[in-house]
Design a protein around this motif. Structure first.
Motif, mmCIF file in Angstrom:
data_model
loop_
_atom_site.group_PDB
_atom_site.id
_atom_site.type_symbol
_atom_site.label_atom_id
_atom_site.label_comp_id
_atom_site.label_asym_id
_atom_site.label_seq_id
_atom_site.Cartn_x
_atom_site.Cartn_y
_atom_site.Cartn_z
ATOM 1 N N THR A 113 5.873 -12.429 7.951
ATOM 2 C CA THR A 113 4.506 -12.573 8.394
ATOM 3 C C THR A 113 3.860 -13.989 8.058
ATOM 4 N N THR B 145 -3.882 -14.823 4.685
ATOM 5 C CA THR B 145 -2.498 -14.766 5.513
ATOM 6 C C THR B 145 -1.401 -14.508 4.283
ATOM 7 N N ILE C 8 5.618 -7.862 12.443
ATOM 8 C CA ILE C 8 4.572 -8.517 13.563
ATOM 9 C C ILE C 8 4.997 -7.861 14.870
ATOM 10 N N ASN D 86 0.984 -4.274 9.655
ATOM 11 C CA ASN D 86 1.273 -5.631 9.846
ATOM 12 C C ASN D 86 1.435 -6.370 8.516
ATOM 13 N N GLY E 8 -0.303 -10.091 13.042
ATOM 14 C CA GLY E 8 0.549 -9.951 11.738
ATOM 15 C C GLY E 8 1.194 -11.339 11.479
ATOM 16 N N ASP E 9 1.219 -12.384 12.264
ATOM 17 C CA ASP E 9 1.919 -13.598 11.537
ATOM 18 C C ASP E 9 0.913 -14.441 10.736
#
Length: 209
Positions: A162, A204, A35, A31, A185-186
């Protein structure tokens, strides 16, 4: 006893092979650049809806390209994958539905992206791949090269899928209900902070482990 052991060996081999296959599938997609969503479905009475938004945050390239695949539970594709580029500040809609749907189709929704297949019940997982071969490289004007800053709102930044925001739902048409999808994974996929002292937020994008 010997006969029982001989009979058990093939079963043990089959179980080990199954576990190895599961492990291989679990680690086949990382990831850091892709995603996944664990479930979608489509049949004569339901379809799947996905929205992807470019939030125009600093650090994001103004154009980010993705390919969305609907993979069935037998690892084959449900229809043709859709590939598109999303612009800063925009939201794109993806529909996974049966061919010949009376309302969820390219004619009724010309701005939508469609993955269409059989009317039979199908389900599986979603895999979203970046178009960029090096999505964690900054493109465009970096701004201050000393501070590694970039001008994400003016076009420069990461072409990192991502960093996009995904949400969606499986829609049951008879009573317009359904359930939400989970995306791993986003930009909303968080990682544990190094120290749990209340001062650390989620990690993130390219900085995520």
């Amino acid at each position: 006893m010997k006969t029982k052991l001989i009979k058990r060996v093939p079963n043990m081999v089959a179980i080990l092979a199954f576990l190895a296959l599961l492990a291989g599938n679990a680690f086949a997609i990382e990831n850091s650049s892709r995603i996944v969503s664990p479930y979608w479905q489509s049949d004569s009475g339901s379809y799947t809806f996905i929205a992807v938004s470019h939030t125009s945050l600093s650090g994001m390239a103004s154009q980010i390209g993705v390919t969305v695949n609907a993979i069935q539970n037998d690892s084959t594709a449900f229809g043709t994958a859709v590939t598109f580029t999303i612009q800063s500040g925009n939201t794109e809609r993806i529909f996974i539905a049966r061919s010949g749907h009376s309302t969820v189709n390219p004619t009724s929704i010309p701005t939508g992206k469609f993955i269409q297949g059989t009317t039979n019940f199908k389900h599986g997982h979603i895999r979203i791949d970046p178009i960029a071969t090096t999505p964690t490289d900054v493109i465009g004007d970096r701004g201050s090269t000393t501070l590694r800053q970039n001008q994400g709102l003016t076009g420069a930044g990461f072409r990192d899928a991502t960093m996009l925001s995904f949400w969606g739902a499986v829609v049951v048409e008879q009573n317009t209900t359904g359930f939400a999808m989970e995306f791993i994974g986003d930009m909303n996929d968080s990682a544990a902070a190094p120290v749990f002292n209340g001062a650390n937020g989620s990690v993130t994008g390219p900085a995520a482990p």
